[in-house]
Design a protein around this motif. Sequence first.
Motif, short mmCIF file in Angstrom:
data_model
loop_
_atom_site.label_atom_id
_atom_site.label_comp_id
_atom_site.label_asym_id
_atom_site.label_seq_id
_atom_site.Cartn_x
_atom_site.Cartn_y
_atom_site.Cartn_z
N GLY A 199 0.83 -1.20 0.00
CA GLY A 199 0.00 0.00 0.00
C GLY A 199 0.86 1.24 0.00
O GLY A 199 2.00 1.22 0.45
N GLY A 200 0.29 2.33 -0.50
CA GLY A 200 1.00 3.59 -0.56
C GLY A 200 0.91 4.37 0.74
O GLY A 200 0.29 3.92 1.72
N PRO A 201 1.49 5.57 0.78
CA PRO A 201 1.42 6.41 1.98
C PRO A 201 -0.03 6.76 2.31
O PRO A 201 -0.84 7.02 1.43
CB PRO A 201 2.20 7.66 1.57
N GLY A 202 -0.34 6.74 3.60
CA GLY A 202 -1.67 7.14 4.03
C GLY A 202 -2.73 6.09 3.90
O GLY A 202 -3.91 6.35 4.17
N ASP A 292 9.72 -4.58 7.39
CA ASP A 292 9.16 -3.38 6.78
C ASP A 292 10.07 -2.89 5.66
O ASP A 292 11.22 -3.31 5.55
CB ASP A 292 9.01 -2.29 7.85
N GLU A 293 9.54 -1.99 4.82
CA GLU A 293 10.29 -1.42 3.69
C GLU A 293 10.85 -2.53 2.80
O GLU A 293 12.03 -2.54 2.43
CB GLU A 293 11.42 -0.50 4.18
N LEU A 294 9.99 -3.45 2.42
CA LEU A 294 10.42 -4.59 1.62
C LEU A 294 10.95 -4.17 0.26
O LEU A 294 11.76 -4.89 -0.34
CB LEU A 294 9.26 -5.58 1.44
N GLN A 314 6.54 -17.48 11.23
CA GLN A 314 5.71 -16.66 10.36
C GLN A 314 6.49 -15.46 9.85
O GLN A 314 7.40 -14.96 10.53
CB GLN A 314 4.47 -16.17 11.09
N LEU A 315 6.10 -14.98 8.68
CA LEU A 315 6.80 -13.85 8.05
C LEU A 315 5.75 -12.86 7.56
O LEU A 315 4.90 -13.20 6.74
CB LEU A 315 7.65 -14.36 6.89
N LEU A 316 5.81 -11.65 8.09
CA LEU A 316 4.94 -10.57 7.64
C LEU A 316 5.79 -9.56 6.89
O LEU A 316 6.66 -8.90 7.47
CB LEU A 316 4.25 -9.90 8.84
N LEU A 317 5.58 -9.44 5.58
CA LEU A 317 6.34 -8.56 4.72
C LEU A 317 5.50 -7.33 4.38
O LEU A 317 4.37 -7.47 3.90
CB LEU A 317 6.74 -9.28 3.42
N VAL A 318 6.06 -6.15 4.61
CA VAL A 318 5.31 -4.90 4.43
C VAL A 318 6.11 -3.99 3.51
O VAL A 318 7.32 -3.79 3.72
CB VAL A 318 5.06 -4.20 5.78
N GLY A 319 5.45 -3.41 2.53
CA GLY A 319 6.18 -2.51 1.63
C GLY A 319 5.27 -1.82 0.65
O GLY A 319 4.08 -2.14 0.52
N ASP A 320 5.85 -0.87 -0.05
CA ASP A 320 5.15 -0.10 -1.08
C ASP A 320 5.75 -0.46 -2.42
O ASP A 320 6.87 -0.06 -2.73
CB ASP A 320 5.32 1.40 -0.80
N ALA A 331 14.84 -7.22 -7.31
CA ALA A 331 13.78 -6.50 -6.60
C ALA A 331 12.72 -7.50 -6.17
O ALA A 331 11.81 -7.84 -6.94
CB ALA A 331 13.18 -5.42 -7.49
N VAL A 332 12.81 -7.98 -4.94
CA VAL A 332 11.94 -9.06 -4.47
C VAL A 332 10.48 -8.62 -4.45
O VAL A 332 9.59 -9.36 -4.91
CB VAL A 332 12.39 -9.52 -3.07
N LEU A 333 10.20 -7.43 -3.94
CA LEU A 333 8.82 -6.98 -3.85
C LEU A 333 8.19 -6.84 -5.24
O LEU A 333 7.05 -7.23 -5.45
CB LEU A 333 8.74 -5.65 -3.10
N GLN A 334 8.94 -6.28 -6.19
CA GLN A 334 8.41 -6.14 -7.53
C GLN A 334 8.14 -7.50 -8.17
O GLN A 334 7.16 -7.66 -8.90
CB GLN A 334 9.37 -5.33 -8.40
N GLU A 335 9.00 -8.47 -7.88
CA GLU A 335 8.78 -9.81 -8.43
C GLU A 335 7.55 -10.45 -7.81
O GLU A 335 6.76 -11.09 -8.50
CB GLU A 335 10.01 -10.69 -8.19
#
Length: 621
Positions: A199-202, A292-294, A314-320, A331-335
């Motif tokens: 998700g994006g900012p806000g 965070d900041e994945l 467990q793994l909780l990955l958070v990023g934009d 780029a793991v998140l983009q993949e």
Amino acid sequence: MTPAKPPKLRPDGNPAHRGSPEPGNAGPLPSASLAPSPLALALIEALPRLCGGNNATSSPTDPTLAELIGAMAAALERGELELDLDGPAPEAINPEGWPERHRLALAASPLAVPASELERLPEAPLVWSEGRLRWRRWHLQLESCLGQLTARAQAPLSPPLEPTAVDQAVASAASQGLDRQQQQAVAALLRHRLVLLGGGPGTGKTSTVVQMLGALLALRPELRLHLAAPTGKAAARLRSTLQEGSQGLAGPLAERLGQAACTTLHRLLESSGERFGRNRRHPLALDLLVVDELSMVDLPLMAALLEALPDSCQLLLVGDPAQLPPVGPGAVLQELGQPGRLLALGEAAIELKTTYRNNGAIAAFAAALRPGPGDALLRHGSGDGLRNQLASLGPADNLVWQRHPADRLPGPALERLRHHQHRLQDLAEGIDWGPWAAGAGGEGERSPRPPASIAALLAELEACVLLSPVRQGAWGVEAVQRQLLGKAAGKAIQHWPLGTPVLCQRNLAEEGLANGDIGVLVERAGERLVLFPGPFPGQVGATPGASSPGPRLFHPARLGAAEPALALTIHKSQGSQYQEVVLLVPPTRHWDPRLLYTGLTRARQRAWLITTNAPSWLALD
């Protein structure tokens, strides 16, 4: 044969060393607008010779394969692991006959093999699949990591939670005001071993993570929880935002979450240069890890993390996903955001889309830059929509667009930075050390109650920053630093003006200081020191939640080759936020909306977007 480890990259993502081709190299060079780098030249010569066998199409004289190898080397130097064979021709490739000519060359060459036939040509260094050409080494590592992450997402908790308990937790989240997607995120963490939250900012990522963790800790209070981020700045920000957000939880849960250990990923994995102390033989003793900041996590770091993570954790990955990819390769998140990968993740992948924190024109323009149906148009087309949006800005908007000649630094940008610089200097010179000095008398020492003058200085440190995508050039970070520091630019830190922001470039694990942290130059009793803000994440293995409660002083010699930080590259700013951002966008061959998006979303209140008179990405005449 597989390609060597990618070259070290500068903080702006460019290779640390790049030169022109030397005369006398055998074989023709690709017909392209850019000359191959030394790495490209070496690979163009070596790969056909070592891996081509007797196939004439793979000889050093084949210009088509030379083009592809050169383009792959150039991509590797940018931290990219592949070429898109369905997209436009890269700069290092002659667009004539692209990509059909290159597909035919790959199909006929022993240098490349389809991903479905890897065993047929075990020495082939290139792998192509679904319109993407990769180096074999990175293809195998990427597919392994993505496969492990997908398997975790598809695996249920063991032992599973009672369905009624999950339903009650989701209902409780709804009563707290969480929307449908946020409720789905809560349910996902109570059902899956991996959850991807984007998700994006806000959009409420922090409040959602708080509710997710609160729900799980309420049901399993004995969980060994750890919070982590790629940089020290991002880790400190993660800890503070979760502590602030947890105040709405029940007392014990807020205390439990507030005490969770928080470090950088490198400290968690006990990094020592090229190696990590944590691995499959010495795994992490954790039940839940939040990263965070994945978007800043590259492939080698994710591979190291997965190797050290127990299957039960467990793994909780958070990023934009709209932010810049990492400086390192992969780029793991983009993949993970590719349609097929998202489909495999299923309900374990949640993208928050509703915006709750309205940041005015900054948020509206950033939203237009986010990936979507028009992303290809923004990258390779006119950008008329962006131009119209910028042209409609008014004096009351919190985003200001200014255009200036490209041959010199824009005066308004320097004027704003000088005001910030003078304010920092005044505050640094006016510090009343008082009793606090006695409690912070040595390197790394701290006091929980700094005087108001120190608090004001540290607040001003995050009041303003200038960002640029490049270090060098007329609009680069180095030119800005020279203008602001004058004769002190290039000299030792002791010669800089008091109040100058200082970028740490050394990891000091014992003191909780990380590469990328920013402090400010001060003077106490005639001695120049660098003051870093707190709180700082606690050490690995320390008491849960242990941290430095306040600012600390370090002698400049401890920081290594520190740099001034009145201006930063956009890459270096990731994980940080400032009240005001001045964003320079110099002329560039490659239009990437993620540069603007990442830079602008560092601003909390106000942003200045400064471009040339006719930026090509806005299609201005």
